[in-house]
Structure formats: structure tokens, C-alpha cells
Design an enzyme around this catalytic site. Structure first.
Site, PDB file in Angstrom:
ATOM      1  N   HIS A 134      10.680  25.377 -11.944  1.00 48.79           N
ATOM      2  CA  HIS A 134      10.946  23.967 -10.877  1.00 48.79           C
ATOM      3  C   HIS A 134      11.278  24.969  -9.765  1.00 48.79           C
ATOM      4  CE1 HIS A 134      11.954  22.198  -7.146  1.00 48.79           C
ATOM      5  NE2 HIS A 134      10.982  20.794  -8.058  1.00 48.79           N
ATOM      6  N   ASP A 211      19.336  22.998 -15.505  1.00 48.76           N
ATOM      7  CA  ASP A 211      18.579  22.640 -13.955  1.00 48.76           C
ATOM      8  C   ASP A 211      18.524  21.306 -15.022  1.00 48.76           C
ATOM      9  OD1 ASP A 211      16.993  20.848 -13.052  1.00 48.76           O
ATOM     10  OD2 ASP A 211      15.401  22.528 -12.395  1.00 48.76           O
ATOM     11  N   GLN A 214      16.121  16.172 -13.603  1.00 45.95           N
ATOM     12  CA  GLN A 214      15.637  15.163 -14.276  1.00 45.95           C
ATOM     13  C   GLN A 214      16.557  14.680 -15.660  1.00 45.95           C
ATOM     14  OE1 GLN A 214      13.070  13.565 -13.246  1.00 45.95           O
ATOM     15  NE2 GLN A 214      12.535  15.299 -12.260  1.00 45.95           N
ATOM     16  N   LYS A 237      17.880  11.525  -7.855  1.00 46.61           N
ATOM     17  CA  LYS A 237      16.632  10.862  -8.804  1.00 46.61           C
ATOM     18  C   LYS A 237      16.954  10.243  -9.638  1.00 46.61           C
ATOM     19  CE  LYS A 237      14.967  14.964  -7.980  1.00 46.61           C
ATOM     20  NZ  LYS A 237      13.790  15.030  -7.937  1.00 46.61           N
ATOM     21  N   CYS A 376       5.910  21.454  -7.164  1.00 48.92           N
ATOM     22  CA  CYS A 376       6.835  22.281  -6.723  1.00 48.92           C
ATOM     23  C   CYS A 376       7.005  23.500  -8.160  1.00 48.92           C
ATOM     24  CB  CYS A 376       8.418  21.688  -6.285  1.00 48.92           C
ATOM     25  SG  CYS A 376       8.712  21.102  -5.717  1.00 48.92           S
TER      26      CYS A 376
HETATM   27  N1  PLP Z   1      14.421  20.571 -10.760  1.00 49.60           N
HETATM   28  C1  PLP Z   1      13.954  19.743 -11.698  1.00 49.60           C
HETATM   29  C2  PLP Z   1      13.559  19.727 -12.191  1.00 49.60           C
HETATM   30  C3  PLP Z   1      13.051  18.459 -10.492  1.00 49.60           C
HETATM   31  O1  PLP Z   1      12.890  17.928 -10.921  1.00 49.60           O
HETATM   32  C4  PLP Z   1      13.547  18.680  -8.893  1.00 49.60           C
HETATM   33  C5  PLP Z   1      12.852  17.852  -8.145  1.00 49.60           C
HETATM   34  O2  PLP Z   1      11.929  17.587  -7.962  1.00 49.60           O
HETATM   35  C6  PLP Z   1      14.507  19.711  -8.701  1.00 49.60           C
HETATM   36  C7  PLP Z   1      15.221  20.530  -9.567  1.00 49.60           C
HETATM   37  C8  PLP Z   1      14.825  20.192  -7.589  1.00 49.60           C
HETATM   38  O3  PLP Z   1      15.414  18.699  -6.845  1.00 49.60           O
HETATM   39  P1  PLP Z   1      16.375  18.484  -5.254  1.00 49.60           P
HETATM   40  O4  PLP Z   1      15.404  18.873  -4.457  1.00 49.60           O
HETATM   41  O5  PLP Z   1      16.948  17.102  -5.742  1.00 49.60           O
HETATM   42  O6  PLP Z   1      17.025  19.469  -5.210  1.00 49.60           O
END
Ligand code: PLP
Length: 421
Positions: A134, A211, A214, A237, A376
Site C-alpha cells: 500500500h 503492515d 488488513q 478497518k 492505493c
Molecule cells: N496498508 C494496507 C494493506 C491497507 O489496506 C491500508 C488501507 O487501506 C493501509 C495500509 C492504510 O490504512 P489507513 O488508511 O487506515 O492508514
């Protein structure tokens, strides 16, 4: 709630979906005259009453600033905030002193890069990550590359769209300081073999940052069993409110890290000449934190723990298999992500001749919420050779019937508008 196996109509689920659905008022509403089928939890989940009520109770009866003042409400607010920290720690298999509250995963990843990264990385040091991250786990490292001369080594995917572990092993070297990757991909649904990646990283003398945006929402997590050194999550999430997330990190790592933001609450002593820092986790929580949101996240963790994360994952997988079978049977539909059980509740797809945004708009007319775009993860889209895709993502409140509605609606859109571009 019972969590053995549950008949609903002709379907059997590992969780009591009907009881779960009653806890989420939004699921009873209609969108465009059709019952809502919310298949966008990968972006942000819905919230059960228990989470909203915990926040309401906090605001109605206990709110004051935390860690300040000797009065009763300040003590109650502090206790509620610290209890939430302890719940998150238990949920991850860590200690409360190892959990730093942040706004979300993005902030947690930036904290690791901005604090640990700046303190420990020098020009020529290497960070290994994958092409499927991401943007939240790519841009902080690109910034360190540009500012410090850190070298980024990118690991690609196998033809089955898993992270290529041989390539990962080959990317490790004497200058590798950090390996960082997702627990579960927000596009491919792929679950990384994190424990194996940790072994490889540690054998090379590097740390592992996971990370878990998810992963924490959809999979059982035990940071020790995973071998993670850092793990991040986003409350929104995983049934919690927006504005709260967390970084878990091994205690000795946090102790060696300088503050990220500076200001009130995170100091030991301040004079006009300088300051000394509080111990972790307070050192990393400058200013008034998201107190009610932390309480909400604590309630979300309680809710998920009562259902059981293994059941949540089993439920996600059932719906995913069903979606892959139904969508995969449609001519003109391309599916992304690995085949096999190492994937969670995300199905990303394309319909030949229909732009994903148009598809998502037409599905919305049927009350079906999916996401369209590059999710993203533009470098991943480039690696897959696509510009945009549609994504259906499932959670503990979704049903086979909603997946069937998705597949029928996708087939109808394809029949009307699809075909070779
Ligand atoms: N990493 C992953 C795999 C994600 O799916 C997301 C959000 O879609 C993020 C990071 C970023 O999360 P946040 O927007 O809650 O900071």
C-alpha cells in the site's frame, strides 16, 4: 453468540451471521431501493452498536483529558484509555507498554520510518519491501531514500501473484536493516507467510515491520509467533472508529527510539534549554490523544475476540471461495490474487470492456458497495498491467446471498455493457 457452525437458510457459517448482523444497524438500510450489500470493508468496516455505545458511554459519563489532573473523571478517562491499550496488546499477543496509539496504520508506518528509520538508517543501508505494498508502506521509505540515501530493494510477485520468497531471500544482504511488507494484501487478498519472512529477515540481521492494516482486522495475530518486530493496525478497518490505530513494537526497540512528534504529555522534564523523554509508549503520544476512539477500538477488539479471529478468517475464506467460484465462472471476468487458502476476504476483478468505476456505479444502483480504482497501490497495478480494478471485500457480517447478488449483478452489467474493448 455461539460460534460452532450456524445454519442460515441453506447456508452454514462458522459464526452466527444473523446475530452479528443485528449488531450493525447500517446493514438494515436500503441503498437505491435495494437492501445494502456492503462489500467494501477492506476500505473501512461498519461498526457494531457495542462500539458506538462504548464511545457514547465514555462521552456521556467519563470524559476528561488523560494523564492530567487528580480529579475523578481524569482518572476514569485515563483508566478507560489504558484499558483499551491493554486490550489491543492482548489482541496482538503483546504487552501494553509495547502498544503506541496512532491515528491509523499510515501514521504508525510513518512513525517507524520517522523515528526508528531516521535514528538507525544511514546512506547505503537497505530496506527490502515488495511491489505490492500500500502507498502507506512505500512513501515513508521513498522519503528516507530521498533524504538519507537509503537504498530500497523491491521484491516482485510469482506468476501466482504471491510475494516471491526466493527473490526476497536474494534481496537480503549485509546492508539490509529492515524488511517491511503487508500481512494481508489489500488488493490480492494474499496472506504473506510472515513467520517465514521474519526468519529470513532475522537471519540477515534485519528487523521485520508488518503492515497489519488488513491482517489485524481479518486474521488471528500473535506478534511473537509471527516473529514481527513492528506491527501496525487501523481501528476503522476492524469494527472500530476512525482516528485511532496502533503501532506494536518490541519493548527494547521502542526504548531506543527517539520521539516522533514532540509536545505535551511525552516528556519527563522540560527546561528552556531542552527536554528529556517519557518512557514508551507515552514518548510517542504527544498531545491529547484520541481517547473516545481508543475506547471504541477496545470495544471492537472485545467484539472480534468474542467471535474469535479464527472464525472471522474462516468466514471470510468461505465467502471468498464462493465469490471466486461465482465470478470465475463468468466469461469476460478476470480475477486477481493467488489460488489457494493463503488469502483472506478480498476479491479483486475486472470485467472486460467495463471500466471499474462504471461497474461500481452500476453495482451501487443495485445496493452493492464495492471499491474501484488502484486501491492505493499504483506500483502493484503497474506490475499486474492494469490501471484500475474493482474490489469486493468481505467481513463477518457478509453472507453468501450478498456474494450471489454481486455475481448476478456483475453478469448483468457484463451482458449489457461488456465485451472486448
Ligand atoms: N496498508 C494496507 C494493506 C491497507 O489496506 C491500508 C488501507 O487501506 C493501509 C495500509 C492504510 O490504512 P489507513 O488508511 O487506515 O492508514
Amino acid at each position: 453468540m455461539l460460534h460452532s457452525s450456524h445454519m442460515q437458510g441453506t447456508a452454514t457459517y462458522p459464526i452466527d451471521v444473523a446475530a452479528v448482523r443485528r449488531d450493525f444497524p447500517v446493514l438494515a438500510r436500503e441503498v437505491n431501493g435495494r437492501p445494502l450489500a456492503f462489500l467494501d470493508s477492506g476500505a473501512s468496516s461498519q461498526k457494531p452498536r457495542q462500539v458506538v455505545e462504548a464511545m457514547v458511554d465514555y462521552y456521556y459519563s467519563h470524559h476528561a483529558n488523560v494523564h492530567r489532573g487528580a480529579h475523578t473523571l481524569a482518572a476514569e478517562a485515563t483508566q478507560a484509555y489504558e484499558e483499551a491499550r491493554a486490550k489491543v496488546a492482548r489482541f496482538l499477543g503483546g504487552q501494553p507498554s509495547e502498544v503506541v496509539f496512532t491515528r491509523n496504520t499510515t501514521e504508525a508506518l510513518n512513525l517507524v520510518a520517522g523515528s526508528w528509520g531516521r535514528a538507525n538508517l544511514r546512506a547505503g543501508d537497505e530496506v527490502v519491501l515488495t511491489v505490492a505494498e500500500h502507498h502507506a508502506n512505500l512513501l515513508p521509505w521513498q522519503r528516507l531514500r530521498d533524504e538519507l540515501g537509503v537504498v530500497l530493494r523491491f521484491v516482485g510477485l510469482t506468476p501466482e501473484q504471491r510475494v516471491d520468497l526466493d527473490a526476497l531471500e536474494a534481496a537480503l544482504g549485509p546492508r539490509t536493516r529492515l524488511v517491511t511488507t503487508f500481512h494481508m494484501s489489500n488488493v490480492l487478498g494474499a496472506i504473506n507467510p510472515v513467520a517465514r519472512i521474519a526468519e529470513l529477515a532475522h537471519a540477515a540481521g534485519a528487523l521485520l515491520l508488518v503492515d497489519g492494516a488488513q491482517g489485524a482486522a481479518h486474521l488471528p495475530v500473535d506478534v511473537a509467533a509471527l516473529g514481527a518486530d513492528f506491527y501496525t493496525l487501523s481501528g476503522h478497518k476492524m469494527l472500530g472508529p476512525t482516528g485511532i490505530g496502533a503501532l506494536w513494537a518490541r519493548r527494547e526497540l521502542l526504548e531506543g527510539m527517539p520521539p516522533y512528534l514532540v509536545g505535551g504529555e511525552m516528556i519527563r522534564r522540560v527546561s528552556l534549554e531542552g527536554a528529556t523523554w517519557a518512557d514508551p509508549p507515552k514518548r510517542f503520544e504527544a498531545g491529547t490523544p484520541s481517547i473516545a476512539e481508543a475506547v471504541g477500538l477496545g470495544a471492537a477488539v472485545d467484539y472480534l475476540s468474542a467471535v474469535g479471529m479464527a472464525n472471522v478468517h474462516a468466514h471470510d475464506q468461505l465467502l471468498t471461495r464462493h465469490a471466486l467460484a461465482r465470478l470465475g465462472a463468468l466469461d469476460g471476468v478476470t480475477l486477481y490474487g493467488p489460488e489457494g487458502d493463503d488469502r483472506g476476504g478480498i476479491v479483486t476483478f475486472e470485467v472486460e470492456g467495463v471500466h471499474p468505476h462504471d461497474l461500481a456505479t452500476m453495482l451501487d444502483l443495485e445496493g452493492i458497495a464495492v471499491r474501484a480504482g488502484n486501491h492505493c497501490a499504483q506500483p502493484l497495478a503497474a506490475a499486474l498491467g492494469v490501471r484500475a480494478t474493482a474490489r469486493a471485500s468481505f467481513y463477518l457480517y457478509n453472507t453468501f446471498e450478498e456474494v450471489d447478488r454481486l455475481a448476478s449483478a456483475v453478469a448483468a452489467v457484463r451482458d449489457r455493457f461488456g465485451g472486448p474493448a
